[in-house]
Design a protein around this motif. Structure first.
Motif, mmCIF file in Angstrom:
data_model
loop_
_atom_site.group_PDB
_atom_site.id
_atom_site.type_symbol
_atom_site.label_atom_id
_atom_site.label_comp_id
_atom_site.label_asym_id
_atom_site.label_seq_id
_atom_site.Cartn_x
_atom_site.Cartn_y
_atom_site.Cartn_z
ATOM 1 N N ALA A 1 0.817 -1.207 0.000
ATOM 2 C CA ALA A 1 0.000 0.000 0.000
ATOM 3 C C ALA A 1 0.852 1.259 0.000
ATOM 4 O O ALA A 1 1.898 1.324 0.675
ATOM 5 N N VAL A 2 0.409 2.265 -0.737
ATOM 6 C CA VAL A 2 1.110 3.549 -0.778
ATOM 7 C C VAL A 2 1.141 4.185 0.611
ATOM 8 O O VAL A 2 2.078 4.908 0.953
ATOM 9 N N SER A 3 0.150 3.887 1.430
ATOM 10 C CA SER A 3 0.087 4.471 2.772
ATOM 11 C C SER A 3 1.274 4.078 3.638
ATOM 12 O O SER A 3 1.598 4.773 4.613
ATOM 13 N N THR A 4 1.959 2.970 3.300
ATOM 14 C CA THR A 4 3.121 2.575 4.099
ATOM 15 C C THR A 4 4.247 3.606 3.974
ATOM 16 O O THR A 4 5.044 3.772 4.897
ATOM 17 N N PHE A 5 4.309 4.283 2.826
ATOM 18 C CA PHE A 5 5.285 5.357 2.654
ATOM 19 C C PHE A 5 4.982 6.503 3.620
ATOM 20 O O PHE A 5 5.883 7.091 4.225
ATOM 21 N N VAL A 6 3.689 6.803 3.784
ATOM 22 C CA VAL A 6 3.276 7.860 4.708
ATOM 23 C C VAL A 6 3.585 7.461 6.141
ATOM 24 O O VAL A 6 4.123 8.253 6.930
ATOM 25 N N PHE A 7 3.271 6.213 6.500
ATOM 26 C CA PHE A 7 3.584 5.722 7.845
ATOM 27 C C PHE A 7 5.087 5.796 8.109
ATOM 28 O O PHE A 7 5.513 6.158 9.214
ATOM 29 N N ALA A 8 5.886 5.436 7.110
ATOM 30 C CA ALA A 8 7.338 5.467 7.276
ATOM 31 C C ALA A 8 7.822 6.880 7.580
ATOM 32 O O ALA A 8 8.686 7.090 8.451
ATOM 33 N N GLY A 9 7.272 7.869 6.883
ATOM 34 C CA GLY A 9 7.659 9.256 7.119
ATOM 35 C C GLY A 9 7.252 9.743 8.494
ATOM 36 O O GLY A 9 7.984 10.503 9.143
ATOM 37 N N GLU A 10 6.097 9.292 8.981
ATOM 38 C CA GLU A 10 5.593 9.748 10.277
ATOM 39 C C GLU A 10 6.236 9.023 11.452
ATOM 40 O O GLU A 10 6.354 9.580 12.546
ATOM 41 N N LEU A 11 6.656 7.758 11.227
ATOM 42 C CA LEU A 11 7.062 6.912 12.349
ATOM 43 C C LEU A 11 8.510 6.438 12.257
ATOM 44 O O LEU A 11 8.871 5.389 12.800
ATOM 45 N N GLY A 12 9.362 7.212 11.597
ATOM 46 C CA GLY A 12 10.804 6.955 11.644
ATOM 47 C C GLY A 12 11.339 5.918 10.694
ATOM 48 O O GLY A 12 12.445 5.396 10.910
ATOM 49 N N GLY A 13 10.597 5.574 9.634
ATOM 50 C CA GLY A 13 11.088 4.592 8.674
ATOM 51 C C GLY A 13 11.922 5.217 7.570
ATOM 52 O O GLY A 13 11.981 6.440 7.424
ATOM 53 N N ASP A 14 12.577 4.379 6.785
ATOM 54 C CA ASP A 14 13.396 4.812 5.651
ATOM 55 C C ASP A 14 12.455 5.098 4.470
ATOM 56 O O ASP A 14 12.002 4.178 3.790
ATOM 57 N N THR A 15 12.166 6.364 4.210
ATOM 58 C CA THR A 15 11.170 6.726 3.194
ATOM 59 C C THR A 15 11.653 6.436 1.775
ATOM 60 O O THR A 15 10.843 6.113 0.903
ATOM 61 N N GLU A 16 12.951 6.559 1.522
ATOM 62 C CA GLU A 16 13.464 6.268 0.183
ATOM 63 C C GLU A 16 13.292 4.784 -0.142
ATOM 64 O O GLU A 16 12.860 4.416 -1.238
ATOM 65 N N PHE A 17 13.626 3.945 0.818
ATOM 66 C CA PHE A 17 13.459 2.502 0.655
ATOM 67 C C PHE A 17 11.974 2.167 0.502
ATOM 68 O O PHE A 17 11.582 1.339 -0.327
ATOM 69 N N ALA A 18 11.124 2.831 1.288
ATOM 70 C CA ALA A 18 9.682 2.596 1.224
ATOM 71 C C ALA A 18 9.123 2.961 -0.147
ATOM 72 O O ALA A 18 8.308 2.231 -0.725
ATOM 73 N N SER A 19 9.559 4.094 -0.691
ATOM 74 C CA SER A 19 9.081 4.534 -2.000
ATOM 75 C C SER A 19 9.463 3.536 -3.087
ATOM 76 O O SER A 19 8.650 3.197 -3.951
ATOM 77 N N LEU A 20 10.685 3.054 -3.034
ATOM 78 C CA LEU A 20 11.163 2.094 -4.030
ATOM 79 C C LEU A 20 10.376 0.792 -3.953
ATOM 80 O O LEU A 20 10.006 0.207 -4.978
ATOM 81 N N ASN A 21 10.089 0.344 -2.742
ATOM 82 C CA ASN A 21 9.365 -0.916 -2.581
ATOM 83 C C ASN A 21 7.927 -0.811 -3.084
ATOM 84 O O ASN A 21 7.396 -1.772 -3.646
ATOM 85 N N VAL A 22 7.282 0.332 -2.851
ATOM 86 C CA VAL A 22 5.927 0.537 -3.368
ATOM 87 C C VAL A 22 5.937 0.444 -4.884
ATOM 88 O O VAL A 22 5.094 -0.228 -5.500
ATOM 89 N N PHE A 23 6.904 1.107 -5.499
ATOM 90 C CA PHE A 23 7.005 1.084 -6.961
ATOM 91 C C PHE A 23 7.264 -0.334 -7.470
ATOM 92 O O PHE A 23 6.571 -0.822 -8.375
#
Length: 302
Positions: free
Chosen positions: A262-284
């Motif tokens: 889900a794209v929302s995991t990128f948002v959760f990552a940004g809010e809760l200390g996750g690696d947003t670059e890695f999250a964006s790549l995985n969503v794609f």
């Protein structure tokens, strides 16, 4: 051939969203407005009209609820075993979450509604509610515990109470159980709005995809994709076959949990200390891979 044409049309909409973003047609403001329409209007309308005239009492069973909870927790546990000793905490948390957190709202449910009969769609509506109530708190819990994020857990979970998707599902179930009639004019209007859910959601997802990241963790991203769009639907099929579930339940469950991250995991990552670059790549990556896997699942079960 009809199925091939339909799925190619979905792919075209997804790519159109990416192209419109690249051409700055879907800039941030327009993307937010389109996303708001899909989230607050089109998708809730689709969920309501897909559930209010179905026999929901027969759909909601302990096996359906228990099976999906088992699949979610099993996939999360396996992902934790793979990633807990690899990389920094911010990347570990993202990898675990994105291995099980499915795009059931924007892609799964609209895809089923556009492809399968009403009985399968009704089951998918219940799955949407069950899985959302489990995966969102689980995702918040993983991020908070792994990243030691200083965020009130209750605040994040409380957002579920105002989720229009879940509220529309509850409304549909209540109307179904109470046998309250919906005026044809209202039902027709909601049906028209609901028909816009899938194309709008695909444009939103396409516009949100971003591969402009400086680093590429091939192993990490590859494992996330395999767990999400290969292992998870396969485990779902095994579990619900073992539970002797009916064909509609098996079909809806496999397709819903076979959707990409889900794209929302990128948002959760940004809010809760996750690696947003890695999250964006995985969503794609998972979204691109799911074009092939979802085509196979829909063709197989359709």
């Amino acid at each position: 051939m009809e199925l091939v044409g339909r799925l190619l049309g979905l792919l075209a909409l997804l790519l159109a969203g990416t192209a419109l973003r690249a051409g700055n047609v879907l800039d941030r403001t327009r993307s937010e407005r389109l996303n708001a329409f899909a989230y607050w209007v089109a998708l809730p309308a689709l969920i309501f009209v897909s559930t209010y005239d179905q026999s929901m009492v027969a759909v909601v069973t302990p096996a359906l609820v228990g099976g999906h909870v088992f699949v979610l927790l099993s996939t999360a546990g396996l992902a934790w075993a793979f990633f807990r000793r690899r990389g920094e905490r911010d990347r570990q948390s993202v990898a675990v979450v994105q291995s099980y957190h499915s795009n059931i709202g924007y892609l799964g449910f609209p895809l089923i509604a556009a492809t399968f009969e009403a009985g399968v769609t009704a089951v998918a509506g219940v799955i949407l509610g069950v899985v959302s109530l489990v995966q969102v708190p689980l995702t918040v819990g993983v991020f908070v515990s792994v990243n030691q994020a200083d965020v009130p857990f209750r605040r994040e979970v409380a957002k579920l109470a105002a989720n229009p998707v879940l509220l529309s599902l509850v409304a549909g179930v209540v109307v179904s159980v109470s046998s309250v009639g919906v005026p044809p004019g209202i039902a027709g209007g909601l049906d028209a709005l609901g028909s816009l859910a899938l194309p709008t959601a695909l444009l939103c997802v396409g516009a949100s995809l971003d591969v402009g990241v400086p680093s590429f963790d091939a192993w990490g991203t590859g494992m996330v994709v395999v767990l999400k769009v290969v292992f998870m639907p396969a485990l779902t099929w095994v579990v619900f076959r073992a539970l002797a579930a009916d064909a509609a339940t098996v079909t809806a469950s496999v397709v819903m949990l076979g959707t990409p991250t889900a794209v929302s995991t990128f948002v959760f990552a940004g809010e809760l200390g996750g690696d947003t670059e890695f999250a964006s790549l995985n969503v794609f990556a998972s979204t691109v891979a799911s074009i092939v896997t979802l085509f196979s699942l829909v063709a197989l079960f359709g």
